[in-house]
Enzyme design. Structure first.
Site: not given
Length: 416
Positions: A163, A303, A314, A335, A340, A402
Site C-alpha cells: 500500500c 494513510h 499513525e 479514504k 483504500h 504490509f
C-alpha cells in the site's frame, strides 16, 4: 546541487470520479462511494462491500479494443490516468527530448481473478492458456505500457511495495529528476484487484470492514466505530518536472515536491509497532529532505485506512513528531470517500494533497462523526473542507504497506 521538482500535470480515475476534477470535487463534498457487492460469490464472505468504478459514467478509455486482452485491468487504468495527466501538463505539445523523460509507476497486486481463470483454463487444455497471461500479471507492465505509448526512453521504473507503492513511485521519480537522471517523469500507480478471492483473503486477516448494511458509512478513518478498510480500485498519475524544464516551456505549475522519506518497521508482517516508530522515521526523513522545519507543516494527509489499530498508531506517530505544534496541525484521510486503493492509495491521495496546497483548502474525512481519543490535540478535519489561508502551504502525505514499508512525501504550493 539537487534540482527543484514541480508538478505540472495530474490525472485520476477512482470511485469518486472518472477524472481529477470530478474526483476532487466529490472528495471535498465528503460523499462516500462505497457500494454493496451483489454477486452471489460474495455471499459467504464476511465483507460484501467495495469502492468500485462500476458507478462511473462516461468512463474514459485510451486503450484500443484490440489491445485490451493483452493488459491487466490495472494497466488499462494506469493508461487512462496517464493520458489525463499528460494532456493536463501539455508535455508533448512541443518538441521534447524523450530520452530524458521517464516513468515511475507501480502496481500493488496482480489481478487474482485472472490467475484463477487461467488456472481453470489449463485444466481444460494447455492451448487455452493465453499467450498474454504473463504480460498481464507482471507488475512492471503498467510502467512499460506507458513508456511505449509515449515513446519515452528515460528511466523505466516499476515499484511494488504493497500500500506504499504509489508514494514510493512518486518519491523515486522525484529522486531521478533531483539528481539529473531525467527532466520529467510520469509517476503513480494503479490497482484493480477486487474479486472474491482478494476480499476473502483480506477478511481472513481481519483487515476489512464488515459494515455491510450501510456500505456508505463503512470507510470511516479515525472514527471510534471504524472496523476495517474498504477495498477500492483506480489510478492516479502525476507529471513531475525539473523546475527549469517546466519554466522553459511555460508549463502550468500546481506545486512542488520538497522531500521524500522512507523507513522500515522491522516489526510484523501486517501491523506496525505500537509506538509508530517506522511512520515517525519516514515523516522525519521527508521533512529533513525537504529542508523545512516541522513547525512549517500544517496539514497531514494521513494513510489512515479505517482500521482500529493502524489509524491509532499513525496518530500516535504524528503526535510524537509534532509535539506541542499538534494544535496547529490539520489531519484528514480521503479514504472515507473512495476507500483504500491499496497500491494506488499513496499516489491518488498525493493528488488530493497537492490540490489542497494549490487551492488552499483541506479535504474532509468522510464519515468521521466520533473522533477517536488518539486524535486529541490534533485538528481532524471532518464533515466539510477547511480553508487553508497560509501563503506557503506545506503538507506531508503518508503511505504505509504490509511488510513494514513506509513512505512520506512533502509537498507545497509553488512559490518561485
Amino acid at each position: 546541487m539537487k534540482k527543484r521538482v514541480v508538478i505540472t500535470g495530474m490525472g485520476a480515475i477512482c470511485p469518486a470520479g472518472a477524472n481529477k476534477h470530478t474526483s476532487w470535487k466529490n472528495v471535498l463534498s465528503g460523499k462516500s462511494f462505497v457500494r454493496k457487492l451483489d454477486n452471489d460469490l460474495y455471499k459467504n464472505i464476511p465483507s460484501k462491500i467495495a469502492a468500485t468504478l462500476d458507478g462511473l459514467e462516461n468512463l474514459p478509455e485510451s486503450v484500443p479494443k484490440s489491445k485490451v486482452r493483452t493488459m491487466a485491468p490495472s494497466t488499462r487504468l494506469a493508461l487512462i490516468a496517464a493520458q489525463e495527466a499528460v494532456d493536463d501538463s501539455k508535455l508533448f505539445l512541443s518538441t521534447v527530448d524523450k530520452e530524458n523523460i521517464g516513468v515511475s509507476v507501480g502496481v500493488g497486486m496482480v489481478d487474482l481473478e485472472d490467475v484463477c481463470q487461467t488456472a481453470k483454463a489449463l485444466e481444460i487444455s494447455y492451448s487455452k492458456v493465453s499467450p498474454y497471461f504473463v504480460p498481464r500479471i507482471l507488475l512492471n507492465m503498467a510502467a512499460g505500457q506507458i513508456s511505449m505509448t509515449y515513446g519515452i526512453q528515460g528511466p523505466n521504473h516499476a515499484v511494488s511495495t504493497a500500500c506504499a507503492t504509489g508514494a514510493h513511485a512518486i518519491g523515486d521519480g522525484f529522486r531521478f529528476i533531483q539528481y539529473g537522471q531525467a527532466k520529467a517523469m510520469i509517476c503513480g500507480a494503479a490497482e484493480s484487484c477486487i474479486s472474491p478471492l482478494s476480499i476473502a483473503s483480506f477478511c481472513r486477516i481481519r483487515a476489512l470492514s464488515t459494515q455491510n448494511d450501510k456500505p456508505e458509512l463503512a470507510s470511516r478513518p479515525f472514527d471510534v466505530n471504524r472496523d476495517g478498510f474498504v477495498i477500492g480500485e483506480g489510478s492516479g498519475m502525476l507529471i513531475l518536472e525539473e523546475l527549469e524544464h517546466a519554466l522553459n516551456r511555460n508549463a502550468h505549475i500546481y506545486g512542488e515536491v520538497l522531500g521524500y522519506g522512507l523507513s522500515g518497521d522491522a516489526s510484523h508482517l501486517t501491523a506496525p509497532p505500537e509506538n509508530g516508530q517506522g511512520a515517525l522515521l519516514a515523516m522525519t526523513r521527508a521533512i529533513l529532505d525537504a529542508n523545512v522545519d516541522y513547525t512549517q507543516i500544517s496539514y497531514v494527509n494521513a494513510h489512515a485506512t479505517s482500521t482500529p489499530v493502524g489509524d491509532a498508531i499513525e496518530l500516535t506517530a504524528i503526535k510524537r513528531l509534532f509535539n506541542e505544534h499538534c494544535i496547529n496541525v490539520h489531519v484528514s484521510s480521503t479514504k472515507g470517500s473512495h476507500g483504500h486503493l491499496l497500491g494506488s492509495a499513496g499516489n491518488l491521495e498525493s493528488i488530493f494533497t497537492i490540490l489542497a496546497c494549490y487551492e488552499g483548502v483541506i479535504p474532509p474525512t468522510a464519515n468521521l462523526n466520533n473522533i477517536c481519543k488518539e486524535a486529541e490535540n490534533l485538528i481532524c478535519v471532518s464533515k466539510s473542507p477547511m480553508q487553508w489561508k497560509q501563503e506557503k502551504r506545506i503538507a506531508i502525505k503518508n503511505a504505509f504497506g504490509f511488510g513494514g514499508t513506509n513512505a512520506c512525501l512533502c509537498f507545497s504550493n509553488f512559490i518561485s
